[in-house]
Structure formats: structure tokens, C-alpha cells
Motif scaffolding. Structure first.
Motif, PDB file in Angstrom:
ATOM      1  N   ASN A  48       0.835  -1.207   0.000  1.00 10.69           N
ATOM      2  CA  ASN A  48       0.000   0.000   0.000  1.00 10.69           C
ATOM      3  C   ASN A  48       0.866   1.251   0.000  1.00 10.69           C
ATOM      4  O   ASN A  48       0.570   2.220  -0.716  1.00 10.69           O
ATOM      5  N   GLN A  98       2.161   2.074  -3.376  1.00 12.83           N
ATOM      6  CA  GLN A  98       1.145   2.648  -4.273  1.00 12.83           C
ATOM      7  C   GLN A  98       0.854   4.109  -3.955  1.00 12.83           C
ATOM      8  O   GLN A  98       0.517   4.897  -4.844  1.00 12.83           O
ATOM      9  N   THR A  99       0.983   4.474  -2.682  1.00 11.43           N
ATOM     10  CA  THR A  99       0.556   5.818  -2.264  1.00 11.43           C
ATOM     11  C   THR A  99       1.693   6.820  -2.127  1.00 11.43           C
ATOM     12  O   THR A  99       1.440   8.019  -1.932  1.00 11.43           O
ATOM     13  N   THR A 100       2.932   6.362  -2.215  1.00 15.69           N
ATOM     14  CA  THR A 100       4.072   7.267  -2.102  1.00 15.69           C
ATOM     15  C   THR A 100       4.453   7.798  -3.471  1.00 15.69           C
ATOM     16  O   THR A 100       4.591   7.042  -4.423  1.00 15.69           O
TER      17      THR A 100
END
Length: 292
Positions: free
Chosen positions: A286, A289-291
Motif C-alpha cells: 500500500n 502505491q501511495t508514495t
């Protein structure tokens, strides 16, 4: 860059002796995609019709077809190999003996089709040693790694040394010096994030400067709390103080498609190894994906 394939180090599913097949089942349940094989020459090998009773099997004497069969049955690939071989570069003679000790393991890696060969870092010089003596040993280590790369006919074969607290390769400066000493591009670093955290090192700078020499990453989380049980305890990812976002950002900013990634949690609560790894994998995927 999409989310990489993440593997697991085999002792993360438990330190107590267990059959190799049980280890693989636990690794798969943890949602790993491949494994870093920790290999013990004194343990039983993987062979047809015989149960390998250790999760550190003797790869030297293992049957490659049977090894691949049991791995495929668990839905796992061989991400890397790390043999239990002492690494000593304290003298030219010691370095040559170390090269000879690693040689059959390089051949074994080639037999099983493993491209990622990992070695433990040597012990550092004694406390009274000079900086020049440390550099001499780093130069010997670089030459050793070059020789191991050259010994393999596999053009994708890499040799990486674990950056680790209390060893010859402990700091970013040690790593920089080593990649300057090792001439083979495929001789490089195992970026051990947990130990870089404990040593308060800005390890992501090595990605920015030498991504072509980083072939392996160990995603580990360490705490810096004063009351932590041990400075190198490896805990559930996201519960310590490793700045994973900085590493992910650095990887995304360059071409790092060649890097092999392993998750490792060495000190989870006893009996909670697989759930701890499941949460760690979910956290890391996760975060990737979000960085930005």
C-alpha cells in the motif's frame, strides 16, 4: 514504477526448526511471491522421496528439479540464495580461503537458476585499527565479490553484501567505498533498511547515487526507542522508525527494475509470524502505491 514483486527471508516465518515444506507453506500464506533461501551445508538437502527437515536446506547437495517442484507447488519462486559461510577478508590469505568456500555455492546457485547471491558482511577490523586498515579490507571485499561474479557464466548473476550494524559494511560511506572498490557492476549492495535505520544512516542516498549497484533490498523495520529490547530487533513493518517513504521515493525516481526485494521480520511475537508478515506485506504494498 509499479509495485515490485516482494519475497520473504525464510527465517521470518519462525526460527525454530521446521520442515522445508512447512516453511514454504507459511511463506506462501504470508503472501510472499518468492524467497531468500538461507542455506546450511550441515542440514539435509532437498531430494525426491526424502523430507527436508530444515527450513535452511543444504542447497549444495539438493536436486534442482525437486527443489523447483516443491517451490512451484507452494506458488513461490527462488528470489535469492544466502549460504551460511563465514566471510573473512582480514588478510589476502583469508580472502582467498573465503572465495574458495563460496565457490561451490556459486555453482549451486547456477544449478538452481538463482541469479541473486547474497553474502554476509565480514567483521570489521579491531577497535584500534586505523581507517586505512578498514579501507584495505573493503578493497579485499570488493575483489572477492568481483571474483564471485566472474566465476558465474550467468550474465544476470549478482553478488550483494548485507549492510549490517557492527560489520565492515555498516555505513553509507562504507558502502560508497565498497562500490568504488568492486569493479564489476554486478557486485553490489544488499540495502538492509532496518540496520541503516539503527545506524542512523541515510541509506536512500545510495539509491540516488548508485542504484545500478543495488541489486537486493531487505525491507526491515527497527525501533529507535530508548527502551527497545535490542537495537537490531526487526519488527512489523510500519511499527518502527524506518523511513520507508524515502526509499520508495528514491526507487520510483530512477530505473530500479533490476532490484530484488525481500521483506523480513525477525522478531515478531512467537506464534504470530505469519499474520505479522501478512500485515507487513500489505503495509509495504500500500505504501508503494501511495508514495509519490
Amino acid at each position: 514504477m509499479g509495485v515490485p514483486s516482494f519475497g520473504v527471508v525464510t527465517h521470518a516465518v519462525g526460527h525454530a526448526e521446521m520442515p522445508f515444506g512447512v516453511c514454504l507453506q507459511k511463506c506462501a500464506a504470508a503472501t510472499a511471491e518468492h524467497i531468500l533461501l538461507l542455506a546450511n551445508p550441515a542440514a539435509p538437502p532437498v531430494r525426491p522421496g526424502v523430507e527436508a527437515t530444515s527450513h535452511y536446506p543444504n542447497i549444495l547437495d539438493s536436486d534442482p528439479a525437486e527443489l523447483h517442484r516443491v517451490m512451484a507447488a507452494a506458488g513461490l519462486g527462488i528470489g535469492g540464495l544466502l549460504p551460511f559461510v563465514a566471510n573473512d577478508v582480514s588478510s589476502d590469505e583469508a580472502a582467498e580461503a573465503t572465495r574458495a568456500a563460496f565457490a561451490p555455492w556459486v555453482e549451486a546457485a547456477n544449478r538452481i537458476g538463482c541469479h541473486t547471491f547474497c553474502i554476509s558482511a565480514p567483521r570489521p577490523p579491531r577497535d584500534e585499527a586505523t581507517g586505512g586498515q578498514r579501507e584495505e579490507q573493503l578493497i579485499r571485499l570488493g575483489k572477492l565479490m568481483d571474483a564471485l561474479v566472474a566465476a558465474s557464466p550467468d550474465p544476470a548473476f549478482t553478488v550483494t553484501v548485507d549492510i549490517h550494524l557492527g560489520t565492515l559494511v555498516e555505513t553509507v560511506e562504507d558502502a560508497r567505498f565498497l562500490v568504488g572498490a568492486a569493479k564489476e557492476k554486478r557486485a553490489g549492495l544488499l540495502l538492509n533498511i532496518g540496520h541503516l535505520t539503527t545506524c542512523r544512516q541515510e541509506g536512500w542516498k545510495l539509491i540516488e547515487e548508485h542504484v545500478d549497484r543495488i541489486h537486493t533490498v531487505g525491507w526491515k523495520d527497527h525501533s529507535l526507542a530508548e527502551d527497545r529490547p535490542n537495537p537490531v530487533y526487526s519488527i512489523e513493518l510500519g511499527t518502527g522508525e524506518s523511513p520507508f517513504e524515502k526509499y520508495i521515493h528514491a526507487f520510483k525516481a530512477t530505473d530500479a527494475s533490476h532490484v530484488t526485494h525481500f521483506v523480513n521480520v525477525e522478531h515478531p511475537p512467537l506464534g504470530d509470524e505469519v499474520p505479522t508478515l501478512q500485515r507487513s506485506f500489505a503495509y509495504l504494498r500500500n505504501l508503494w502505491q501511495t508514495t509519490d
